[in-house]
Write a protein that holds these residues in place. Structure first.
Motif, PDB file in Angstrom:
ATOM      1  N   LEU A   1       0.836  -1.197   0.000  1.00 28.83           N
ATOM      2  CA  LEU A   1       0.000   0.000   0.000  1.00 28.83           C
ATOM      3  C   LEU A   1       0.872   1.250   0.000  1.00 28.83           C
ATOM      4  CD1 LEU A   1      -2.716  -1.068   2.588  1.00 28.83           C
ATOM      5  CD2 LEU A   1      -2.885  -1.082   0.106  1.00 28.83           C
ATOM      6  N   GLN A   2       0.260   2.363  -0.260  1.00 33.61           N
ATOM      7  CA  GLN A   2       0.952   3.650  -0.267  1.00 33.61           C
ATOM      8  C   GLN A   2       1.642   3.886   1.072  1.00 33.61           C
ATOM      9  OE1 GLN A   2       1.297   5.956  -2.715  1.00 33.61           O
ATOM     10  NE2 GLN A   2       2.408   7.326  -1.376  1.00 33.61           N
ATOM     11  N   PRO A   3       2.921   4.267   1.067  1.00 38.27           N
ATOM     12  CA  PRO A   3       3.606   4.569   2.332  1.00 38.27           C
ATOM     13  C   PRO A   3       3.023   5.826   2.968  1.00 38.27           C
ATOM     14  CG  PRO A   3       4.987   5.186   0.482  1.00 38.27           C
ATOM     15  CD  PRO A   3       3.780   4.472  -0.094  1.00 38.27           C
ATOM     16  N   ALA A   4       3.185   5.939   4.266  1.00 41.09           N
ATOM     17  CA  ALA A   4       2.674   7.097   5.000  1.00 41.09           C
ATOM     18  C   ALA A   4       3.588   7.397   6.170  1.00 41.09           C
ATOM     19  CB  ALA A   4       1.262   6.818   5.496  1.00 41.09           C
ATOM     20  N   ILE A   5       3.629   8.652   6.571  1.00 39.98           N
ATOM     21  CA  ILE A   5       4.357   9.081   7.767  1.00 39.98           C
ATOM     22  C   ILE A   5       3.343   9.736   8.690  1.00 39.98           C
ATOM     23  CG2 ILE A   5       6.119  10.625   8.721  1.00 39.98           C
ATOM     24  CD1 ILE A   5       7.586  10.376   6.030  1.00 39.98           C
ATOM     25  N   THR A   6       3.302   9.267   9.933  1.00 44.27           N
ATOM     26  CA  THR A   6       2.430   9.855  10.938  1.00 44.27           C
ATOM     27  C   THR A   6       3.288  10.582  11.957  1.00 44.27           C
ATOM     28  OG1 THR A   6       0.760   8.142  10.635  1.00 44.27           O
ATOM     29  CG2 THR A   6       0.673   9.398  12.688  1.00 44.27           C
ATOM     30  N   ILE A   7       2.992  11.854  12.174  1.00 43.23           N
ATOM     31  CA  ILE A   7       3.683  12.636  13.201  1.00 43.23           C
ATOM     32  C   ILE A   7       2.695  12.922  14.315  1.00 43.23           C
ATOM     33  CG2 ILE A   7       5.415  13.616  11.655  1.00 43.23           C
ATOM     34  CD1 ILE A   7       3.728  16.153  11.483  1.00 43.23           C
ATOM     35  N   SER A   8       3.210  13.011  15.536  1.00 39.09           N
ATOM     36  CA  SER A   8       2.336  13.310  16.676  1.00 39.09           C
ATOM     37  C   SER A   8       3.066  14.227  17.639  1.00 39.09           C
ATOM     38  CB  SER A   8       1.913  12.018  17.373  1.00 39.09           C
ATOM     39  OG  SER A   8       3.039  11.309  17.840  1.00 39.09           O
ATOM     40  N   TRP A   9       2.300  14.854  18.529  1.00 37.19           N
ATOM     41  CA  TRP A   9       2.855  15.836  19.465  1.00 37.19           C
ATOM     42  C   TRP A   9       1.981  15.857  20.708  1.00 37.19           C
ATOM     43  CZ3 TRP A   9       1.188  16.562  14.505  1.00 37.19           C
ATOM     44  CH2 TRP A   9      -0.102  17.032  14.357  1.00 37.19           C
ATOM     45  N   PRO A  10       2.510  16.394  21.821  1.00 38.23           N
ATOM     46  CA  PRO A  10       1.735  16.450  23.067  1.00 38.23           C
ATOM     47  C   PRO A  10       0.614  17.492  22.989  1.00 38.23           C
ATOM     48  CG  PRO A  10       3.887  17.447  23.394  1.00 38.23           C
ATOM     49  CD  PRO A  10       3.875  16.875  22.006  1.00 38.23           C
ATOM     50  N   ALA A  11      -0.401  17.284  23.776  1.00 40.11           N
ATOM     51  CA  ALA A  11      -1.543  18.203  23.822  1.00 40.11           C
ATOM     52  C   ALA A  11      -1.135  19.545  24.416  1.00 40.11           C
ATOM     53  CB  ALA A  11      -2.663  17.591  24.664  1.00 40.11           C
ATOM     54  N   ASN A  12      -1.733  20.604  23.897  1.00 37.34           N
ATOM     55  CA  ASN A  12      -1.573  21.946  24.445  1.00 37.34           C
ATOM     56  C   ASN A  12      -2.949  22.594  24.398  1.00 37.34           C
ATOM     57  OD1 ASN A  12      -1.205  24.659  24.940  1.00 37.34           O
ATOM     58  ND2 ASN A  12       0.686  24.812  23.774  1.00 37.34           N
ATOM     59  N   PRO A  13      -3.597  22.780  25.541  1.00 38.44           N
ATOM     60  CA  PRO A  13      -4.969  23.308  25.545  1.00 38.44           C
ATOM     61  C   PRO A  13      -5.081  24.730  24.976  1.00 38.44           C
ATOM     62  CG  PRO A  13      -4.078  23.236  27.773  1.00 38.44           C
ATOM     63  CD  PRO A  13      -3.096  22.536  26.892  1.00 38.44           C
ATOM     64  N   ASN A  14      -3.959  25.432  24.824  1.00 41.26           N
ATOM     65  CA  ASN A  14      -3.994  26.790  24.276  1.00 41.26           C
ATOM     66  C   ASN A  14      -4.016  26.822  22.748  1.00 41.26           C
ATOM     67  OD1 ASN A  14      -3.902  27.981  26.847  1.00 41.26           O
ATOM     68  ND2 ASN A  14      -1.696  27.734  26.916  1.00 41.26           N
ATOM     69  N   ASN A  15      -3.715  25.679  22.095  1.00 41.49           N
ATOM     70  CA  ASN A  15      -3.682  25.661  20.628  1.00 41.49           C
ATOM     71  C   ASN A  15      -5.071  25.865  20.045  1.00 41.49           C
ATOM     72  OD1 ASN A  15      -0.973  25.171  20.659  1.00 41.49           O
ATOM     73  ND2 ASN A  15      -1.098  23.061  19.991  1.00 41.49           N
TER      74      ASN A  15
ATOM     75  N   ASN B   1       0.173  11.100   3.611  1.00 39.25           N
ATOM     76  CA  ASN B   1       0.095   9.987   2.673  1.00 39.25           C
ATOM     77  C   ASN B   1       0.779  10.278   1.348  1.00 39.25           C
ATOM     78  OD1 ASN B   1      -1.588   8.145   4.238  1.00 39.25           O
ATOM     79  ND2 ASN B   1      -3.148   9.722   4.018  1.00 39.25           N
ATOM     80  N   ASN B   2       1.355  11.454   1.216  1.00 35.70           N
ATOM     81  CA  ASN B   2       1.993  11.852  -0.032  1.00 35.70           C
ATOM     82  C   ASN B   2       3.516  11.817   0.127  1.00 35.70           C
ATOM     83  OD1 ASN B   2       2.235  12.760  -2.650  1.00 35.70           O
ATOM     84  ND2 ASN B   2       1.964  14.904  -2.104  1.00 35.70           N
ATOM     85  N   VAL B   3       4.043  10.634   0.445  1.00 35.10           N
ATOM     86  CA  VAL B   3       5.479  10.464   0.661  1.00 35.10           C
ATOM     87  C   VAL B   3       6.005   9.342  -0.228  1.00 35.10           C
ATOM     88  CG1 VAL B   3       5.403  11.326   3.025  1.00 35.10           C
ATOM     89  CG2 VAL B   3       5.129   8.882   2.602  1.00 35.10           C
ATOM     90  N   GLU B   4       7.323   9.338  -0.414  1.00 34.01           N
ATOM     91  CA  GLU B   4       7.973   8.320  -1.218  1.00 34.01           C
ATOM     92  C   GLU B   4       8.927   7.515  -0.344  1.00 34.01           C
ATOM     93  OE1 GLU B   4       9.993  10.314  -4.397  1.00 34.01           O
ATOM     94  OE2 GLU B   4       8.178  11.319  -5.079  1.00 34.01           O
ATOM     95  N   ILE B   5       8.951   6.214  -0.549  1.00 32.42           N
ATOM     96  CA  ILE B   5       9.885   5.348   0.178  1.00 32.42           C
ATOM     97  C   ILE B   5      11.303   5.757  -0.199  1.00 32.42           C
ATOM     98  CG2 ILE B   5      10.731   2.976   0.387  1.00 32.42           C
ATOM     99  CD1 ILE B   5       7.828   2.056   0.013  1.00 32.42           C
ATOM    100  N   GLY B   6      12.190   5.836   0.797  1.00 33.77           N
ATOM    101  CA  GLY B   6      13.585   6.189   0.578  1.00 33.77           C
ATOM    102  C   GLY B   6      13.863   7.678   0.596  1.00 33.77           C
ATOM    103  N   THR B   7      12.845   8.501   0.805  1.00 33.26           N
ATOM    104  CA  THR B   7      13.015   9.948   0.863  1.00 33.26           C
ATOM    105  C   THR B   7      12.838  10.412   2.298  1.00 33.26           C
ATOM    106  OG1 THR B   7      12.125  10.198  -1.374  1.00 33.26           O
ATOM    107  CG2 THR B   7      12.159  12.165   0.012  1.00 33.26           C
TER     108      THR B   7
END
Length: 83
Positions: A10-24, A56-62
């Protein structure tokens, strides 16, 4: 934190995450190839309560870098942006 996934061709994907900040209030996400000198266009605009984003718009090896810019408001009602 980033997680790279691809399953059964399937299409490769990168998921990024970060801690909660109630002020955002909202967050802009920018991406660039690690070798690029400048940031590409904004790839997403999300609510401040969201704690992850999947690209979802990433390439393997990049290799990619992500820049998150928040639009927040502190307890005094002052608005600010952060990277």
């Amino acid at each position: 934190m980033a997680t790279v996934t691809t399953e059964n061709g399937l299409q490769p994907a990168i998921t990024i995450s970060w801690p909660a900040n109630p002020n955002n209030k909202e967050m802009a996400i920018f991406r660039k190839r690690k070798s690029a000198k400048t940031w590409e266009d904004q790839i997403a605009q999300i609510e401040g309560s969201v704690l992850s984003f999947t690209d979802n718009n990433v390439e393997i090896g990049t290799a990619y870098e992500y820049w998150l810019v928040t639009n927040s408001e502190d307890s005094n009602g002052k608005k600010y942006s952060a990277m």
